[in-house]
Every structure is written in C-alpha cells, then in structure tokens.
Design a protein around this motif. Sequence first.
Motif, PDB file in Angstrom:
ATOM      1  N   LEU A 292       0.908  -1.115  -0.009  1.00  0.00           N
ATOM      2  CA  LEU A 292      -0.053   0.049  -0.055  1.00  0.00           C
ATOM      3  C   LEU A 292       0.922   1.246   0.164  1.00  0.00           C
ATOM      4  O   LEU A 292       1.812   1.230   0.681  1.00  0.00           O
ATOM      5  CB  LEU A 292      -0.985   0.047   1.306  1.00  0.00           C
ATOM      6  CG  LEU A 292      -1.774  -1.041   1.298  1.00  0.00           C
ATOM      7  CD1 LEU A 292      -2.588  -1.148   2.818  1.00  0.00           C
ATOM      8  CD2 LEU A 292      -2.959  -0.942   0.337  1.00  0.00           C
ATOM      9  N   THR A 293       0.378   2.168  -0.738  1.00  0.00           N
ATOM     10  CA  THR A 293       0.636   3.488  -0.591  1.00  0.00           C
ATOM     11  C   THR A 293       0.319   4.393   0.625  1.00  0.00           C
ATOM     12  O   THR A 293      -1.215   4.075   0.550  1.00  0.00           O
ATOM     13  CB  THR A 293       0.513   4.415  -1.909  1.00  0.00           C
ATOM     14  OG1 THR A 293       1.345   3.974  -2.909  1.00  0.00           O
ATOM     15  CG2 THR A 293       0.936   5.944  -1.422  1.00  0.00           C
ATOM     16  N   THR A 294       0.793   4.637   1.591  1.00  0.00           N
ATOM     17  CA  THR A 294       0.133   4.911   2.765  1.00  0.00           C
ATOM     18  C   THR A 294       1.208   5.915   3.648  1.00  0.00           C
ATOM     19  O   THR A 294       2.163   6.362   3.284  1.00  0.00           O
ATOM     20  CB  THR A 294       0.198   3.837   3.839  1.00  0.00           C
ATOM     21  OG1 THR A 294      -0.552   3.854   4.897  1.00  0.00           O
ATOM     22  CG2 THR A 294       1.604   3.071   4.064  1.00  0.00           C
ATOM     23  N   VAL A 295       0.481   6.504   4.701  1.00  0.00           N
ATOM     24  CA  VAL A 295       0.859   7.749   5.338  1.00  0.00           C
ATOM     25  C   VAL A 295       1.655   7.035   6.630  1.00  0.00           C
ATOM     26  O   VAL A 295       0.900   6.444   7.332  1.00  0.00           O
ATOM     27  CB  VAL A 295       0.114   8.859   5.767  1.00  0.00           C
ATOM     28  CG1 VAL A 295       0.667   9.843   6.747  1.00  0.00           C
ATOM     29  CG2 VAL A 295      -0.637   9.687   4.492  1.00  0.00           C
ATOM     30  N   ASP A 296       2.789   7.179   6.650  1.00  0.00           N
ATOM     31  CA  ASP A 296       3.699   6.653   7.873  1.00  0.00           C
ATOM     32  C   ASP A 296       3.690   7.754   8.949  1.00  0.00           C
ATOM     33  O   ASP A 296       4.341   8.991   8.963  1.00  0.00           O
ATOM     34  CB  ASP A 296       5.170   6.488   7.634  1.00  0.00           C
ATOM     35  CG  ASP A 296       5.970   5.878   8.768  1.00  0.00           C
ATOM     36  OD1 ASP A 296       5.284   5.777   9.751  1.00  0.00           O
ATOM     37  OD2 ASP A 296       7.093   5.882   8.548  1.00  0.00           O
TER      38      ASP A 296
END
Length: 347
Positions: A292-296
Amino acid sequence: MGVTIKDVAKAAGVAPSTVSRVIADNPRISPATKKRVRKAMKELGYHPNVNARSLVNSSTQAIGVVMPSSADKALQNPFFPEVLRGISAVAHDLEYSLLLSTGETEDEILEGVQRMVYGNRVDGIMLLYSRINDKVTQFLQEKAFPFVIVGKPCQDADRISHVDNDNVRASKEITEHLIELGHENIAFIGGSPDLAVTIDRLNGYREALIQHGMSVKEEYIIHTEFLKSGGRKAVHELFSLDLPPSGLVIADDLMALGVVNMLEEFGLYVPEDISIVSFNNVYLSEITRPPLTTVDIQIYELGSQACKCLVEKVKNKDEPAKRIIIPFRIKHRFSTQLKGEATTKEA
C-alpha cells in the motif's frame, strides 16, 4: 533472609538513607551515586517494596493506558500493539508499569478510569483516542488528574497535553497524490465521525478536492469501523453506486486490507481498476498485495513521546499543557497508478 537496604548501602558504600532516596529518584542525589546504587541493587537482586514506596512518596509508579474499545476489538488493529510498544519502552526505562483499561461501551471505559483514579492505582492516564464530548476526558479534567491524549483533543486543545500528527495536512497531501494521477472520482473511507482522527483526515480530503476545483460528493464518504470488516462493508456501499469511484482515500491500513479483498470479489483489482491510499504504515501495508501507498504516522514515536510527556506531568503537576506534533511521511508503493494507464497498456 532476603537482601535489605542495608546490604545495598554496604555494597554501594553509601548510607541506607541514600539508597532510599535513590529508590525514590530524589533529584538531590547525583547521577553517579544513583548509578552506583542501582548497580549494587541489580547485582544483589534487590527489589524495592513498591507498596511501601507508594506510601512514602504517594506514587504508584504505574500509568493507566485507556483503549477506545474492548481489547478484543482494538487489538485486532496493528496500530494499538505498535503504540503500546512505544509507550512500554519509555515506561520501562523510567521504571513505570502499565495498567491497561478497556470497555465495550463509553460508560464501561469511564468506569474503568474511575476505578484507577479513585483507587489510587496509577499516577497518570494516557488516552489512545480522542472523541467528541468524551466523558473520560471531562472526568479527568474535573479531577485535575494528570493525563495525555494520543491524538488531538476535540475540545480544550490548548489546555490538554497531546501528541498527534498533522492529520489534516497528511490527508490533503495523500488525496492530492490521487488527483495528480488523474483521478476525479475519489471516495473517503473513515472511522467513526465522532473521533478526532476521522474528522481531521476527512477535512484534509475535502480541502484537497475543493482546492483542485472538484466537488465533494457526500455519497463518496463512508464511516465504518477501523477493522478489516469495516473496509469490506464500505466497498459494498461505494461500488453499488451508479458512478463508483476510481480512487479511494482510506483512513486506516487494516480497513484498506479489507477493501482490497472485497474489491477482488467484485472483480476489481488494485491498482489496475482502483487506486487506493491509506494511513498508518503498519506492517500489513508492506505485505499485502499490492503493497500500500500509505502515510507513515510513526506510531511507535507517538507512543514514546506521549509516555515521556505524561511522566513529566506526573512529576510536576504545574507542567504546562504541551502539543507535540510527530512528522509524517508518505510511503509510495504500488497501490496507485495513472488513471487509464491499464487501458492504455491493453490497447
């Protein structure tokens, strides 16, 4: 016969009263002496009597950690084990134990907190959520009991210590990523609308659409649980619309996993048919297919900073309220692509 304070004092070359002050973490004792005494305690296997210590300095050396729901439900989401890992690491270093409190309902959660406060079981409390008109927050404020929120308080943010991310900006940026890829019909899947994290991430999504001249379609906004089952439920609603979205902003990685699985049942695939972005960067976001492209949001750091902040408040009741913002990073992986790219490849 067990090891006594006198044994420790003799081994460390100090008076028994000095050992007592080291156990109480008296600031008048030098770091070098504390180190020497603690080394002797460790070598001799001496463990202070916590109950006796509590009577002397009115400290339990314990922190209460409050979950937003039952442990059975909350601990399904990898966010909570990771934030607890950050909390426990700091608590261990500062010689505090943790007392976990959960509940099926808001009233049950409040009752658990009241037991901790009235029973003098903990020195301070950490809330792992922020909710509109939260009874627990109101109770802790009324009692002037030390507490810290992981998240942004829905009320009195300037008067409550909290550790959070800039969720509005993070959501705006991750939504803009989909817009830059050419997606015009973008939906939002979030948690309960009375949670501060949902409100902020929804506001960021709205801001991105409006700033790019796009309309905010209310039928594209779904509220459900931060669970895999919540993501599956949201897919049913969104992909039954006459004009389903081509991009999804999902407020939680576990939800996103449910979305990916459910989309496949609809015969749709990520990112070929649907591009999705998410939040939290838990371990699931890397091992799901596609990653997934995700916000860390740096969950571990949220927990560790919140614990440090709470211990400071416990040790100094006059410590002013703090607002600690943990930076976020967007992790670009393989759950998004240019709108129409798959069609172009087939052609």
